[in-house]
Scaffold this active site. Structure first.
Site, PDB file in Angstrom:
ATOM      1  N   GLU A 258      66.081   8.542  37.447  1.00  0.00           N
ATOM      2  CA  GLU A 258      64.623   8.356  37.409  1.00  0.00           C
ATOM      3  C   GLU A 258      64.081   8.126  38.819  1.00  0.00           C
ATOM      4  O   GLU A 258      64.626   7.294  39.535  1.00  0.00           O
ATOM      5  CB  GLU A 258      64.288   7.161  36.512  1.00  0.00           C
ATOM      6  N   HIS A 276      59.033   6.578  31.869  1.00  0.00           N
ATOM      7  CA  HIS A 276      59.578   5.256  31.504  1.00  0.00           C
ATOM      8  C   HIS A 276      58.420   4.262  31.295  1.00  0.00           C
ATOM      9  O   HIS A 276      58.392   3.181  31.885  1.00  0.00           O
ATOM     10  CB  HIS A 276      60.563   4.741  32.555  1.00  0.00           C
TER      11      HIS A 276
HETATM   12  P1  NAD Z   1      67.703  -4.140  19.826  1.00  0.00           P
HETATM   13  O1  NAD Z   1      68.822  -4.904  20.412  1.00  0.00           O
HETATM   14  O2  NAD Z   1      66.697  -4.848  19.010  1.00  0.00           O
HETATM   15  O3  NAD Z   1      68.276  -2.929  18.938  1.00  0.00           O
HETATM   16  C1  NAD Z   1      69.351  -2.140  19.331  1.00  0.00           C
HETATM   17  C2  NAD Z   1      70.163  -1.831  18.077  1.00  0.00           C
HETATM   18  O4  NAD Z   1      71.208  -0.935  18.443  1.00  0.00           O
HETATM   19  C3  NAD Z   1      70.821  -3.066  17.462  1.00  0.00           C
HETATM   20  O5  NAD Z   1      70.415  -3.219  16.112  1.00  0.00           O
HETATM   21  C4  NAD Z   1      72.317  -2.787  17.579  1.00  0.00           C
HETATM   22  O6  NAD Z   1      73.041  -3.286  16.462  1.00  0.00           O
HETATM   23  C5  NAD Z   1      72.330  -1.275  17.624  1.00  0.00           C
HETATM   24  N1  NAD Z   1      73.526  -0.715  18.226  1.00  0.00           N
HETATM   25  C6  NAD Z   1      74.317  -1.221  19.196  1.00  0.00           C
HETATM   26  N2  NAD Z   1      75.317  -0.372  19.459  1.00  0.00           N
HETATM   27  C7  NAD Z   1      75.161   0.700  18.651  1.00  0.00           C
HETATM   28  C8  NAD Z   1      75.863   1.919  18.482  1.00  0.00           C
HETATM   29  N3  NAD Z   1      76.950   2.216  19.200  1.00  0.00           N
HETATM   30  N4  NAD Z   1      75.397   2.789  17.571  1.00  0.00           N
HETATM   31  C9  NAD Z   1      74.292   2.525  16.840  1.00  0.00           C
HETATM   32  N5  NAD Z   1      73.603   1.381  16.936  1.00  0.00           N
HETATM   33  C10 NAD Z   1      74.029   0.483  17.843  1.00  0.00           C
HETATM   34  O7  NAD Z   1      67.030  -3.360  21.047  1.00  0.00           O
HETATM   35  P2  NAD Z   1      65.538  -2.786  21.138  1.00  0.00           P
HETATM   36  O8  NAD Z   1      64.642  -3.833  21.690  1.00  0.00           O
HETATM   37  O9  NAD Z   1      65.200  -2.121  19.849  1.00  0.00           O
HETATM   38  O10 NAD Z   1      65.724  -1.702  22.304  1.00  0.00           O
HETATM   39  C11 NAD Z   1      66.377  -0.480  22.055  1.00  0.00           C
HETATM   40  C12 NAD Z   1      66.477   0.342  23.332  1.00  0.00           C
HETATM   41  O11 NAD Z   1      65.179   0.580  23.884  1.00  0.00           O
HETATM   42  C13 NAD Z   1      67.278  -0.303  24.468  1.00  0.00           C
HETATM   43  O12 NAD Z   1      68.082   0.701  25.078  1.00  0.00           O
HETATM   44  C14 NAD Z   1      66.244  -0.714  25.460  1.00  0.00           C
HETATM   45  O13 NAD Z   1      66.772  -0.731  26.760  1.00  0.00           O
HETATM   46  C15 NAD Z   1      65.219   0.406  25.293  1.00  0.00           C
HETATM   47  N6  NAD Z   1      63.883   0.080  25.795  1.00  0.00           N
HETATM   48  C16 NAD Z   1      63.189   1.035  26.459  1.00  0.00           C
HETATM   49  C17 NAD Z   1      61.911   0.767  26.942  1.00  0.00           C
HETATM   50  C18 NAD Z   1      61.102   1.822  27.634  1.00  0.00           C
HETATM   51  O14 NAD Z   1      60.249   1.481  28.451  1.00  0.00           O
HETATM   52  N7  NAD Z   1      61.288   3.083  27.334  1.00  0.00           N
HETATM   53  C19 NAD Z   1      61.350  -0.500  26.767  1.00  0.00           C
HETATM   54  C20 NAD Z   1      62.072  -1.449  26.046  1.00  0.00           C
HETATM   55  C21 NAD Z   1      63.346  -1.144  25.555  1.00  0.00           C
END
Ligand code: NAD
Length: 301
Positions: A258, A276
Site C-alpha cells: 500500500e 484502506h
Molecule cells: P474479529 O477479530 O472480530 O473477527 C475476525 C474473525 O476471524 C474471528 O471471529 C476469528 O475467529 C476468525 N478467524 C480467525 N482465523 C480464521 C481463519 N483461519 N479462518 C476463518 N476465520 C478465522 O476482527 P474484525 O474486527 O471483524 O476485523 C476483521 C479484519 O478486518 C481484520 O483483518 C482487520 O485487520 C480488518 N480491518 C480492516 C479495516 C480497514 O480499514 N479496511 C479496518 C478495521 C479492521
C-alpha cells in the site's frame, strides 16, 4: 501522569484524557523526537503510525501503556512491551460498522458496475449495454471470518435478501447460526458462494488463503471483496482469475503493498479499488478516540 498523543485522535478522546492526565498532543512527531522525549511519559497513544519499536520502548523508562486507536497492532512491538511490563491496548470494535458498510458498498459497486459507469459517463461515453449487472438479492454470500465486521456485513446482506454462509473455525456452529449464517467449511464456502467477502486477521495461517487453488474451485462470475488485509488474497492469483473470466469483479480496500502503485490490479476495469478507508468515517474515528481514552484511563488507574 503524562500522556503523549503521537497521532491524530478525535478531540472527544483528548478531552477525556485531559480530565485525568497531563496530555501533550504531537501529531506527526518524528521517531527521533519520540526517542528524545518518551522517558517523560507514562503512556503513548498512536494510530497506524508512528511505529513503537524496541528502541523507543527501551527509552520509555516510565512507560506503562502503549495505546493504538483502532484495530491491528502491527506497528507496536508487543512482545517487547510485554517483556518490559508495559500494557498494550487498542480499540478494535470502533470501526466494525464502518468497515462492514464499505464492504457492502464495494459489493454493490462491483455487482452494478457503479465505478465503471461513473468513469464512462465522465468520458461522455453512454454505453449502457456494457454495464449490465447482477442483483445481490437471492445470491449466496460467503463470509470468511465471522467476527465483528463479518457479522455486521451479514446483517446488511440479509436485509438485501442474500443467503449467508460463513467459515470461522474458532467459532462454534451455534455462534455462527446465532449471527444468522449457516456454518460451512472453507471448501464448501468457496464452491457455493456467489460473493466471497474476507474478514479474517492476517496471520501466517491466513496469508494467501485465497490463491489459485481456491479460485479454481469457485463458481464462474464470483465477486471477491477484501476489506481485511492485503496479504489474505494472493493478488497475482486474483489477476489470473480475472483474466480467465472466472472472477466477475473484485472490491478491494487493502493491498499486499500500500499504496498499490505498481499493482497489476490497476489494469482491470472490473476491480473497484479504495484506499484502506474502511475505518475512515467521522463516527468510527470519534468512537476510536473515546474508546482508546477509556482504555488508557483503565490501564493507568
Ligand atoms: P474479529 O477479530 O472480530 O473477527 C475476525 C474473525 O476471524 C474471528 O471471529 C476469528 O475467529 C476468525 N478467524 C480467525 N482465523 C480464521 C481463519 N483461519 N479462518 C476463518 N476465520 C478465522 O476482527 P474484525 O474486527 O471483524 O476485523 C476483521 C479484519 O478486518 C481484520 O483483518 C482487520 O485487520 C480488518 N480491518 C480492516 C479495516 C480497514 O480499514 N479496511 C479496518 C478495521 C479492521
Amino acid at each position: 501522569m503524562k500522556i503523549l498523543v503521537a497521532s491524530d485522535i478525535a478531540e472527544e478522546g483528548i478531552s477525556k484524557l485531559k480530565k485525568e492526565f497531563e496530555v501533550d498532543v504531537k501529531k506527526g512527531i518524528s521517531k527521533e523526537e519520540i526517542m528524545s522525549i518518551i522517558e517523560n511519559y507514562d503512556g503513548v497513544i498512536i494510530r497506524s503510525k508512528p511505529n513503537i519499536t524496541e528502541d523507543i520502548i527501551k527509552k520509555g523508562k516510565n512507560l506503562k501503556v502503549v495505546a493504538r486507536a483502532g484495530v491491528g497492532l502491527d506497528n507496536v512491538d508487543v512482545t517487547c512491551c510485554q517483556g518490559c511490563g508495559i500494557k498494550v491496548v487498542n480499540s478494535p470494535q470502533a470501526s466494525s460498522e464502518s468497515v462492514a458498510e464499505l464492504a457492502f458498498g464495494l459489493m454493490l459497486a462491483v455487482s452494478r458496475n457503479i465505478a465503471r459507469a461513473d468513469r464512462l459517463t465522465r468520458e461522455k461515453r453512454w454505453e449502457k449495454k456494457s454495464l449490465m449487472g447482477y442483483e445481490l438479492n437471492g445470491k449466496t454470500l460467503g463470509i470468511v471470518g465471522f467476527g465483528r465486521i463479518g457479522r455486521n456485513i451479514g446483517r446488511m446482506a440479509k436485509a438485501c435478501g442474500m443467503n449467508l454462509i460463513a467459515y470461522d473455525p474458532p467459532l462454534t456452529e451455534e455462534q455462527i447460526r446465532a449471527g444468522g449464517a449457516e456454518p460451512v467449511n472453507l471448501q464448501k464456502l468457496i464452491e457455493t458462494s456467489d460473493v466471497i467477502t474476507l474478514h479474517v486477521p492476517l496471520m501466517p495461517s491466513t496469508r494467501h488463503m485465497i490463491s489459485d487453488k481456491q479460485f479454481e474451485m469457485m463458481k464462474n462470475n464470483v465477486i471477491i471483496i477484501n476489506t481485511s488485509r492485503g496479504g489474505i488474497i494472493d493478488e497475482d492469483a486474483l489477476c489470473r482469475a480475472m483474466k480467465s473470466g472466472k472472477v466477475l469483479g473484485a472490491g478491494l480496500d487493502v493491498f499486499e503493498e500500500e499504496p498499490p502503485l505498481n499493482s497489476k490490479l490497476l489494469e482491470f476495469d472490473n476491480v473497484v479499488l479504495t484506499q484502506h478507508i474502511g475505518a475512515s468515517t467521522h463516527e468510527a474515528q470519534k468512537r476510536a478516540g473515546i474508546m482508546i481514552a477509556d482504555e488508557v484511563i483503565k490501564a493507568l488507574k
